[in-house]
Design a protein around this motif. Structure first.
Motif, mmCIF file in Angstrom:
data_model
loop_
_atom_site.group_PDB
_atom_site.id
_atom_site.type_symbol
_atom_site.label_atom_id
_atom_site.label_comp_id
_atom_site.label_asym_id
_atom_site.label_seq_id
_atom_site.Cartn_x
_atom_site.Cartn_y
_atom_site.Cartn_z
ATOM 1 N N GLU A 26 29.794 49.842 44.237
ATOM 2 C CA GLU A 26 28.348 50.044 44.220
ATOM 3 C C GLU A 26 27.971 51.522 44.210
ATOM 4 O O GLU A 26 26.906 51.890 43.730
ATOM 5 C CB GLU A 26 27.713 49.370 45.453
ATOM 6 N N GLY A 81 29.673 42.781 38.562
ATOM 7 C CA GLY A 81 29.616 43.293 39.925
ATOM 8 C C GLY A 81 30.973 43.608 40.508
ATOM 9 O O GLY A 81 31.068 43.987 41.665
ATOM 10 N N ARG A 82 32.054 43.462 39.708
ATOM 11 C CA ARG A 82 33.392 43.621 40.256
ATOM 12 C C ARG A 82 34.070 44.903 39.792
ATOM 13 O O ARG A 82 34.925 45.423 40.462
ATOM 14 C CB ARG A 82 34.250 42.409 39.877
ATOM 15 N N TYR A 346 38.703 33.771 40.746
ATOM 16 C CA TYR A 346 38.369 33.804 42.176
ATOM 17 C C TYR A 346 39.278 32.884 42.993
ATOM 18 O O TYR A 346 39.529 33.139 44.176
ATOM 19 C CB TYR A 346 36.887 33.447 42.389
ATOM 20 N N GLN A 374 36.193 38.933 49.654
ATOM 21 C CA GLN A 374 34.838 39.350 49.270
ATOM 22 C C GLN A 374 34.677 39.446 47.760
ATOM 23 O O GLN A 374 33.614 39.149 47.217
ATOM 24 C CB GLN A 374 34.509 40.674 49.955
ATOM 25 N N ARG A 375 35.745 39.858 47.049
ATOM 26 C CA ARG A 375 35.693 39.872 45.588
ATOM 27 C C ARG A 375 35.542 38.464 45.040
ATOM 28 O O ARG A 375 34.795 38.224 44.089
ATOM 29 C CB ARG A 375 36.967 40.511 45.013
ATOM 30 N N GLU A 378 32.012 37.506 45.376
ATOM 31 C CA GLU A 378 31.152 38.160 44.389
ATOM 32 C C GLU A 378 31.167 37.388 43.076
ATOM 33 O O GLU A 378 30.140 37.254 42.415
ATOM 34 C CB GLU A 378 31.622 39.593 44.145
ATOM 35 N N PRO A 381 29.677 32.988 44.547
ATOM 36 C CA PRO A 381 29.126 33.035 45.915
ATOM 37 C C PRO A 381 29.174 31.703 46.653
ATOM 38 O O PRO A 381 29.012 31.675 47.869
ATOM 39 C CB PRO A 381 27.669 33.484 45.685
#
Length: 448
Positions: A26, A81-82, A346, A374-375, A378, A381
């Protein structure tokens, strides 16, 4: 890019580099990259610390042929987002001539001990629309390069001058609507190289619009520099686009093209978009559910889960077998090889976290396991197993309140009402009490 040659021209160079360890995905900005173009070379650096710069191997050195450096730009697009996808758009000085390779000497470009060019830090900075300073060679992914906007401004001036010269009144042309011409039942074909979207046209309306306008160039396509948005429309009816929105991946905008072909006796409009990365898309354009991939067989479900490469599927199967046999280190090695080829899987991330939890105890290793969980969240969810792994890892790190919250959240996601959730939450609460009631070492009782 794949649209410039045969199958052998598709080569994806995976660049792995250690960014500033204090920054996460981020926090990265265009100022963490410095890319400079000359007529004969590309210079690519990334920030390694507060002020030091490091070369990126494989993309630094003389190019095979000359570049038009005034029209070369780069951008950064967040990929799901990764990770960040960094795209360079190079314009040749002599168009029409195909290159056999990008760099003149691949071995020279991959040398790890290249000298740093101090002039790189002198690359001019400009202020963007948000008031932030970025390198002058950077283009925002949602905009177009400076030279293209200047050409559009020049075209507008020429059109205004022509309108002033024309004194004779013109007949009003019939305004065509997209809905009258296009049948919005989309067709989709996908490969690792490209995405093809097709729609059928009304034959009578298609012939009539060509006679009326005197051309078959009646459709427009707008794809910004980053290649992750699209607007596909009928010229004159821009308010009702055929497709508009965020794409499921990134495409090469210069290679995207459309044409009309006869299919089964009817004119069909086809849009060809070459993909920047080879992984399958779970959807084509956000919000268009009839253009989404559906899991009608186990293979399609694997693709939706981010697992699409044959070798990666084999490695994951080996890892699952090792895990069931209690060979956790071998399972982690197999899962890591799977994620090198398919980083969006995932389920594999969750499995690797479970395998690592079986033998890792050091704090920094446990934090790496937390990153895997957490990945995975992402990417999906609603994946409750990743929430379960996250809760266990947080408990190992003595972050008990966060662990309980993660487990309770995962329990709400899991519709099976498994009793294991309650057992794990009770265990974490007991450990929290034991941790807070532990005998704390006093410095008064320690020996010197």
């Amino acid at each position: 890019p794949p649209y410039e040659g045969g199958g052998g021209s598709r080569q994806i160079h995976k660049i792995t580099s250690d960014w500033d360890s204090r920054k996460g995905v981020e926090d990265l900005t265009p100022n963490d990259m410095m890319i400079k173009f000359t007529e004969r070379s590309i210079e690519v650096c990334k920030r390694g610390g507060s002020s030091s710069w490091h070369m990126i191997r494989g993309l630094h050195g003389p190019t095979y042929q000359q570049l038009n450096r005034e029209k070369c730009y780069w951008t950064m697009t967040k990929h799901g987002g990764r990770y960040w996808l960094i795209s360079l758009e190079l314009v040749k000085k002599t168009p029409g001539k195909l290159w056999s390779r990008l760099m003149r000497d691949e071995r020279e470009a991959n040398r790890p001990n290249m000298k740093f060019d101090k002039d790189m830090q002198r690359t001019p900075m400009i202020m963007d629309k948000e008031g932030k300073f970025v390198p002058s060679t950077y283009c925002h992914p949602g905009q177009r390069p400076k030279y293209e906007t200047q050409e559009d401004d020049l075209d507008e001036v020429l059109i205004e001058e022509l309108e002033m010269l024309e004194d004779q009144p013109q007949q009003e042309q019939k305004k065509w609507r997209m809905q009258d011409l296009v049948d919005l039942r989309y067709g989709m074909e996908e490969s690792t190289l490209s995405m093809l979207v097709s729609v059928r046209l009304d034959p009578e309306k298609w012939r009539e619009i060509q006679r009326d306008l005197g051309t078959s160039d009646v459709f427009g396509l707008d794809i910004p520099f980053g290649g992750n948005h699209i607007k596909w429309y009928l010229k004159g009816d821009e308010d009702s686009p055929i497709l508009a929105g965020r794409l499921g991946g990134c495409v090469w905008r210069k290679g995207s093209r459309m044409h009309v072909e006869m299919r089964e006796g009817r004119p069909t409009l086809e849009l060809y978009m070459p993909k920047q990365t080879p992984e399958p898309w779970s959807y084509v354009v956000e919000g268009y559910h009839n253009l989404s991939r559906t899991a009608y067989d186990p293979y399609q479900q694997m693709i939706l889960d981010g697992l699409w490469d044959d070798e990666a599927i084999e490695e994951k199967a080996k890892g699952d077998e090792y895990f069931r046999n209690g060979e956790y280190r071998s399972a982690v090695a197999c899962y890591s090889r799977t994620l090198e080829r398919n980083p969006d899987s995932y389920i594999t991330l969750t499995n690797r976290a479970a395998a690592k939890l079986a033998f890792e105890g050091e704090k920094f290793k446990v934090e790496e396991i937390l990153e895997d969980a957490q990945r995975a969240l992402e990417i999906n969810p609603q994946w409750y197993k990743a929430k379960f792994r996250e809760g266990i890892v947080l408990c190992k790190l003595h972050r008990y309140d966060e662990a309980i919250w993660a487990l309770e959240e995962g329990q709400r996601m899991d519709r099976s009402s498994h009793t294991g959730w309650e057992e794990e939450i009770s265990r974490v609460k007991e450990e929290r009490v034991q941790w807070h009631n532990r005998k704390k070492r006093s410095y008064l009782n320690d020996v010197e």
